[in-house]
Design a protein around this motif. Sequence first.
Motif, PDB file in Angstrom:
ATOM      1  N   PHE A  27       0.873  -1.172   0.000  1.00  0.00           N
ATOM      2  CA  PHE A  27       0.000   0.000   0.000  1.00  0.00           C
ATOM      3  C   PHE A  27       0.915   1.228   0.000  1.00  0.00           C
ATOM      4  O   PHE A  27       1.440   1.611   1.017  1.00  0.00           O
ATOM      5  CB  PHE A  27      -0.902  -0.017   1.242  1.00  0.00           C
ATOM      6  N   HIS A  82     -13.065  11.290   2.917  1.00  0.00           N
ATOM      7  CA  HIS A  82     -11.624  11.313   2.617  1.00  0.00           C
ATOM      8  C   HIS A  82     -11.428  11.066   1.123  1.00  0.00           C
ATOM      9  O   HIS A  82     -11.959  10.105   0.574  1.00  0.00           O
ATOM     10  CB  HIS A  82     -10.931  10.239   3.456  1.00  0.00           C
ATOM     11  N   GLU A  84      -8.685  10.336  -0.655  1.00  0.00           N
ATOM     12  CA  GLU A  84      -7.641   9.451  -1.200  1.00  0.00           C
ATOM     13  C   GLU A  84      -8.314   8.342  -2.020  1.00  0.00           C
ATOM     14  O   GLU A  84      -9.420   7.873  -1.719  1.00  0.00           O
ATOM     15  CB  GLU A  84      -6.759   8.866  -0.085  1.00  0.00           C
ATOM     16  N   ASP A  86      -8.165   5.209  -2.483  1.00  0.00           N
ATOM     17  CA  ASP A  86      -8.696   3.933  -1.989  1.00  0.00           C
ATOM     18  C   ASP A  86     -10.131   4.098  -1.499  1.00  0.00           C
ATOM     19  O   ASP A  86     -10.830   3.107  -1.277  1.00  0.00           O
ATOM     20  CB  ASP A  86      -7.799   3.322  -0.902  1.00  0.00           C
ATOM     21  N   HIS A  87     -10.592   5.348  -1.351  1.00  0.00           N
ATOM     22  CA  HIS A  87     -11.975   5.595  -0.933  1.00  0.00           C
ATOM     23  C   HIS A  87     -12.792   6.364  -1.971  1.00  0.00           C
ATOM     24  O   HIS A  87     -13.995   6.561  -1.777  1.00  0.00           O
ATOM     25  CB  HIS A  87     -11.987   6.347   0.408  1.00  0.00           C
ATOM     26  N   HIS A 148      -5.443  12.089   7.437  1.00  0.00           N
ATOM     27  CA  HIS A 148      -4.050  12.435   7.211  1.00  0.00           C
ATOM     28  C   HIS A 148      -3.878  13.219   5.916  1.00  0.00           C
ATOM     29  O   HIS A 148      -2.745  13.456   5.476  1.00  0.00           O
ATOM     30  CB  HIS A 148      -3.195  11.158   7.187  1.00  0.00           C
ATOM     31  N   ASP A 167      -9.813   7.185   7.742  1.00  0.00           N
ATOM     32  CA  ASP A 167      -8.619   6.363   8.011  1.00  0.00           C
ATOM     33  C   ASP A 167      -8.304   6.208   9.506  1.00  0.00           C
ATOM     34  O   ASP A 167      -7.671   5.221   9.912  1.00  0.00           O
ATOM     35  CB  ASP A 167      -7.392   6.983   7.330  1.00  0.00           C
ATOM     36  N   TYR A 195      -0.325   0.436  11.371  1.00  0.00           N
ATOM     37  CA  TYR A 195      -1.029   1.450  10.580  1.00  0.00           C
ATOM     38  C   TYR A 195      -0.683   2.860  11.090  1.00  0.00           C
ATOM     39  O   TYR A 195      -0.369   3.759  10.310  1.00  0.00           O
ATOM     40  CB  TYR A 195      -2.546   1.212  10.661  1.00  0.00           C
ATOM     41  N   HIS A 228     -10.858   1.379   7.041  1.00  0.00           N
ATOM     42  CA  HIS A 228     -10.103   0.131   6.840  1.00  0.00           C
ATOM     43  C   HIS A 228     -10.239  -0.736   8.091  1.00  0.00           C
ATOM     44  O   HIS A 228     -10.196  -0.205   9.211  1.00  0.00           O
ATOM     45  CB  HIS A 228      -8.606   0.402   6.650  1.00  0.00           C
TER      46      HIS A 228
HETATM   47 FE1  FEO Z   1      -5.809   7.871   3.283  1.00  0.00          FE
HETATM   48 FE2  FEO Z   1      -7.316   4.890   3.288  1.00  0.00          FE
HETATM   49  O1  FEO Z   1      -6.699   6.448   2.536  1.00  0.00           O
END
Ligand code: FEO
Length: 401
Positions: A27, A82, A84, A86-87, A148, A167, A195, A228
Amino acid sequence: MKNVMRAVKITENVYWVGAIDWNIRDFHGYATRRGSTYNAYLVLAEKPTLIDTVKAPFRQEMLARVASVIDPRDIAVIVSNHAEMDHTGSLPEVIREIDPGEIYASPMGVKVLGELFSLDREVKAVRDGETVNLGNRALTCWETRMLHWPDSMFSYLSEDRLLFSQDAFGMHLASSERFDDEIDPAVLAYEAATYYANILMPFSPQVEKLLERVGGLGVEFAIVAPDHGPVWRKDFAGILDSYARWAGRRPSRKAVVAYATMWHSTELMARALAEGLAERGISVKVMSLSENHRSDVAYEVLEAGILAVGSPTLNNNMFPLAADVLTYLKGLRPRTPLGAAFGSYGWSGESVAQIEAILSDMKVELPEESVRVKNVPGVDVLGRCRDLGVLLGDKLLERLQ
Ligand code: FEO
């Protein structure tokens, strides 16, 4: 084809409709050996609402889970906590497919989404403390800038005392179980710390402020649903305590000795240094950088009081493995108070000074003299490495008093 994917009920009106990525192992540079999940949530209200989406290749899985509860085209509102990818990777396509009436993000989220995608729809800004009207229910949004990303925000469903935390409080862990109380606590503790170390450590000052704010709200969350890993319904207090400890970045009686080696000289030095540290009762992790991933080093450094890094010199430079881990750690901004550089060389010997320069940039206090050896360390040099370990151990014990 018959839909085999199912949503998982979180509360009477909230469902997990995310995706499980069993196969991801990298990741953006972080080794995710247990895979991950991309969590999205469906809130059943007069205006059915989707909280976050999933990584682009998992769009069908998410929509299939939604379809096990309602027709996805009935979703009236999407809230992006968020931006990013992945979302949000599936967001443009999801918007085209289900045509929601309203889309919300934080003011920075509106900007970032605009920069990442060509969304042919307006995304409305919801400011800190404002609510999104879901008809018979409301979602309160709190900006959590730089946790973040600049756009990050939490959203809160007061009737269920349920916090959608994107996150924060998450972990990379693919599992068939959806709740914290269904998973081995040791696995949760390890993955949550990994994480934090790899994603949130640089933003620890912001985490501290956020925890203060959350404490000041006087709200006892019944459920915390991150983007997550598992949903916290049993021991959110435990992860909150861990976050307070990690964000404080207080060192413990622990040392990390990380090294790269070509012909085992630097390795011998690492082992001698570890002996000296152990003699002073310091718990030491000796980590060969050809055997340990940078994200494992980050995990160990999270609560360490000493970071010693060794490398031979290869073509006037430190070994690439050492440069990799130091670049990564520097970005993660741990607050390790003490450290050292060491290494062997054949003729030019620049590596130790190069490591020292990076450790100094990281505000790690270094000893007056490091240990550097031409070719192979003899007993005298290994004795100096051991003495260095004793010295560092004593200094750490003094600081911890
Ligand atoms: Fe900051 Fe799970 O993306």
